[in-house]
Every structure is written in C-alpha cells, then in structure tokens.
Design an enzyme around this catalytic site. Structure first.
Site, PDB file in Angstrom:
ATOM      1  N   SER A 129       0.833  -1.197   0.000  1.00  0.00           N
ATOM      2  CA  SER A 129       0.000   0.000   0.000  1.00  0.00           C
ATOM      3  C   SER A 129       0.873   1.254   0.000  1.00  0.00           C
ATOM      4  CB  SER A 129      -0.967  -0.045   1.185  1.00  0.00           C
ATOM      5  OG  SER A 129      -2.051   0.823   0.998  1.00  0.00           O
ATOM      6  N   ASP A 225      -2.260  14.301  12.875  1.00  0.00           N
ATOM      7  CA  ASP A 225      -2.477  15.644  12.318  1.00  0.00           C
ATOM      8  C   ASP A 225      -1.839  15.789  10.939  1.00  0.00           C
ATOM      9  OD1 ASP A 225      -4.069  16.745  14.262  1.00  0.00           O
ATOM     10  OD2 ASP A 225      -2.407  17.578  15.412  1.00  0.00           O
ATOM     11  N   HIS A 284      -7.138  -6.367   0.640  1.00  0.00           N
ATOM     12  CA  HIS A 284      -6.038  -5.421   0.469  1.00  0.00           C
ATOM     13  C   HIS A 284      -4.804  -5.853   1.256  1.00  0.00           C
ATOM     14  CE1 HIS A 284      -3.976  -1.695  -0.258  1.00  0.00           C
ATOM     15  NE2 HIS A 284      -4.087  -1.280   0.986  1.00  0.00           N
TER      16      HIS A 284
END
Length: 303
Positions: A129, A225, A284
């Site tokens: 990924s 964040d 996945h």
C-alpha cells in the site's frame, strides 16, 4: 483526550513459524517535533541476520502501519531464504520520528539514507500500500538500490480507494479516556468509541494494539495531524517519466479493488518487467489474509 499513535495493517492470519536462528537488531528513535528538514530521518528498524552474499529483503508497511506488521513473515523469510530481512517504520509511524513532510519523496530519501548505512544495497524491496508507493518511487529514482521489487496491492495510477481513512483519523483523534484507568479498561473504552465509525472489529482490534501509555496518559503514536493534512497526496502517486528496468512483481488481492485492469498499461510503462499476480480470497492486506500464499509468491519470484 488522546494524543496520536500508529495504526493499520489488520492482520487476519499468522504463519506459526518458529523463530529463525538469527539475531535481531532493533533501533528505535523518539518522535521529533514537526521536523521539516529535507535530510533523511533516522528510521526505527529491525534487522534479522542472514546470508550477507544475497540481497537483503526489506519490508515497508502501509498507511498507519508499523514494522511489526511483518514480524511473522520476516522470521519465516529468514528461514526459507537464508537472507537478511529488514523491517522499517516509516516517518510519522511506529517508533520513527515525526515530520511535517509526509511526502513519498521524503520517505524515499529516508530509505536512501538508511539502506547504505546498513550495507543493504542492492536489496529486494517489498512494499504494501503506502509502502508499495514508497518502494516504487525509490526503484524509479534509484534503480541501482533495488535488485528486485515487490508491490503489494497498490498501483502507480490514480487515487487509492480510501476516503474512509479521513473518518478513521477523526474518530481516533476524538477518543477520550480518563486518566489512571487500567490498560484493559482503556482498550474497551476506545473500542466502544471507535465502533460507530470503524465498523470492522478486526480493524478496531488492530488499532487497539497501538494504544500506548506514556506518563500515565494513553496516546496514539502515529502523527495523525500531519497524515490528515496530507492524506490526498498519500492516496495518489507522484507522476514519473522514467522507468525501473529490474524484475518486478505486483501482488494483488483477489477481493481488493486497489489495482484495476485499467492500471496495467501504466504499470508496464513504468515497470517493463512487471508480473501481475492475483492471490485468491485475499483483500487489500494480502500478507495478512493469505500469508502462506504471499510467502509462496514472493519466494517463487525470488527464485
């Protein structure tokens, strides 16, 4: 209120292999405070010993993952191949430092700093990924560093399916745990609070393995964040004009939609020697859903 932590990988299978006769070197660095320096960061890694005359195998995890996602497979790889095996925490993940730069260019630079330091060039680079995109970029930028390339259920085309990931980040940041509660109780509280957004219990359980206690307060270790700010770029791939001439395997999950037939032409443009193989009944997380099939495919490719 929770601070930030690593997450993701969703292991659904284990290998059950006994530990290889090798030593492991684990290096961990504390998270920095928003480092935007373009120089490579000192990544956290584990290196399993093996035959130094063979190219080492390097595993790169996916978004919100960590080097521990490949613990069982790394040990089994040492047993089956005799090679050294390296697992790495990407910047902003696991025990590696945090940075305001979450780009694939920066993650590629980190590896370009680490691999020669450990004497692991050229290597067999295996990325899942997000780690697969980092691996592709490194191979395209520095083909002499990568002897062979394995890309797990991701492609260099378009936007990755994953709009739900922003919702996951928001839910993780919103988790609230009272101070001075036992770890087992904290896990139950987080599981309940995440359940309205993270529907899959196996995903929540994986996230909960990354819940850590620091100075009496529970926190997430991934840099939520920064990943939230850069999620759109993380879900795409930088445009590339060159190509990687080495042997390449794209290993896709049969139940996954991350690699489409329409992507194949661009895959073969950038990676002319690419083989594209599908693992049946895998999603996945191919290496977690079907670990033995994953191992067999990689070993066949190495042979």
């Amino acid at each position: 209120m929770l601070r930030w932590a690593r997450a993701w990988g969703v292991p659904r299978g284990t290998l059950g292999a006994s530990s290889p006769r090798c030593s492991a070197v684990s290096v961990a660095f504390s998270s920095g405070q928003g480092n935007a320096d373009p120089r490579p960061l000192p990544l956290s890694y584990t290196l399993l010993d093996g035959e130094t005359t063979l190219p080492a195998i390097v595993f790169l995890h996916g978004l919100f993952g960590s080097k521990t996602n490949f613990n069982s497979i790394a040990k089994a790889m040492v047993q089956r191949t005799g090679r050294r095996v390296l697992t790495v925490d990407a910047r902003n993940h696991g025990s590696s430092p945090h940075s305001t730069d979450a780009s694939y260019e920066a993650m590629s630079q980190d590896l370009q700093g680490l691999l020669p330091q450990l004497g692991l060039m050229p290597c067999v680079l295996i990325g899942h990924s997000m780690g697969g995109k980092t691996a592709m970029l490194l191979a395209l930028q520095k083909p002499d560093v990568v002897e062979r390339l394995v890309v797990v259920d991701i492609s260099p085309v378009g936007t990755t399916p994953g709009s739900y990931l922003g919702d996951f980040i928001t839910a993780m940041k919103a988790v609230d745990i009272p101070e001075k509660v036992p770890h087992s109780q904290a896990r139950k509280l987080v599981d309940k609070q995440l359940s309205s957004v993270v529907k899959d219990p196996s995903v929540r359980q994986f996230l909960l393995t990354n819940l850590v206690e620091v100075d009496g307060r529970f926190s997430w270790r991934v840099n939520l964040d920064i990943l939230a700010q850069h999620l759109d770029k993380i879900l795409t791939f930088p445009q590339q004009l060159g190509s990687y001439p080495g042997p390449t395997l794209f290993l896709c999950g049969g139940n996954s939609k991350y690699v489409q037939p329409s992507h194949h032409s661009e895959i073969r443009r950038l990676f002319p020697q690419a083989q594209i193989q599908t693992v049946s009944n895998a999603g996945h997380w191919v290496h977690s859903d079907k670990p033995q099939d994953f191992m067999d495919a990689v070993n066949s490719f190495l042979a």
